[in-house]
Enzyme design. Structure first.
Site: not given
Ligand code: PMP
Length: 321
Positions: A156
């Site tokens: 991320k």
């Molecule tokens: N894809 C992206 C690009 C994101 O930014 C997020 C948000 N964190 C997600 C998927 C979903 O991940 P999560 O359920 O862990 O928040």
């Protein structure tokens, strides 16, 4: 008064006092990794319930490893700092937590080595991000998802969100609520901040993790609920763009988005064009778990008692009179 606080340069300070120098490497080059964690308010328990904080901190450690950002605190310490800051804020409502491990050195030149690192996090009040009831209308983006060979989407990385921002703004300026990005090979990847799931022939399908997606924590939770509580078959495989158009149901999952039903893609109605029965059941299960109402999944939440007193019901009524 409840106020936003931050953990910044190893101290807990009011958020307004957490300020970075303009030459911070992370600002110059996007060299940081982050998380988004929800704290869901439980009126019954007078507690904020952090949703799977350990999994989020495990993921930031993984992102930091990929990006060569030193994050010396272990997962227990990161959870502990997070609990302290949430407690200190005193919010009695849903909150959003943003931890960031970043290149803090003040130097010119894009690189990952020989630049100092630091860690911060802050807490904000936060409501719904997308419409989880009426559903959302999506557009396939003209922007392709950044491939793992350019910037790894499983990390991320702050700078990676330029890709998401281009897609989100294009979709919204075209009159849609959210973008769905394809990978370079034309297959479905993910939303600007969400994973994509479709229901076809009673199976829940999401793109493979090698399709340039973030390995979502909401996604893993929802898929487990679908399997264990609804007995649905759950698979990861390549999804074609046109499969979005003929899916029985489609939804996006994410920390901010929760489970957001997709009712339209590229001006084609998905399924009945309204919240579908499986998405509805999954939302009910998921929201019960989030609010600490399902004992079976009690270990998915970590409770924090906010500082200060809960407003007594009688006083609250007087103040409103
Ligand atoms: N894809 C992206 C690009 C994101 O930014 C997020 C948000 N964190 C997600 C998927 C979903 O991940 P999560 O359920 O862990 O928040």
């Amino acid at each position: 008064m409840p106020t936003s606080y931050a953990y910044f340069e190893k101290r807990i300070v009011p958020l307004v006092e957490a300020r970075l120098p303009v030459m911070t490497h992370a600002f110059l080059y996007g060299t940081a990794v982050f998380e988004g964690i929800r704290g869901n308010w439980s009126e019954e328990r007078d507690e904020i319930l952090l949703f799977r904080p350990r999994e989020h901190f495990e993921r930031i450690k993984m992102s930091a490893q990929i990006m060569k950002i030193a994050l010396p605190q272990d997962v227990d310490e990161l959870v502990d700092i997070c609990e302290q800051v949430v407690r200190r804020c005193g919010f009695r409502e849903d909150v959003y937590i943003r931890p960031i491990a970043y290149k803090s050195g003040e130097v010119i030149g894009p690189r990952l080595h020989d630049v100092a690192d630091d860690y911060l996090m802050f807490v904000l009040p936060f409501g719904n991000y997308l419409d989880v009831e009426a559903g959302i209308r999506c557009q396939t983006s003209s922007w392709r998802r950044v491939p793992d060979t350019s910037i790894p989407a499983r990390a991320k990385v702050n700078g990676l969100y330029v890709n998401s921002a281009l897609a989100k703004t294009e979709a919204m300026e075209n009159g849609f609520d959210e973008a769905i990005m394809l990978s370079d090979d034309g297959h479905v990847s993910e939303g600007s901040g969400e994973n994509v799931v479709i229901l076809r022939h009673h199976r829940l399908i999401t793109p493979e993790r090698s399709d340039n997606v973030l390995e979502g924590i909401t996604l893993a939770s929802v898929m487990q609920l679908a399997q264990d509580e609804l007995g649905l078959e759950v698979i990861e495989r390549t999804i074609d763009r046109s499969e979005l158009y003929v899916a029985d149901e489609c939804f996006l999952t994410g920390t901010a988005a929760h489970i957001s039903p997709v009712i339209e893609v590229d001006r084609r109605r998905v399924g009945s064009g309204a919240l579908g029965p499986v998405t509805k059941k999954l939302q009910a299960l998921f929201f019960d778990v989030l609010r600490g109402r399902n004992q079976k999944y009690a270990d998915w939440v970590v409770a924090v008692k906010p500082a200060g007193e809960a407003a007594p019901a009688a006083n609250a009524a007087k103040m409103n009179a």
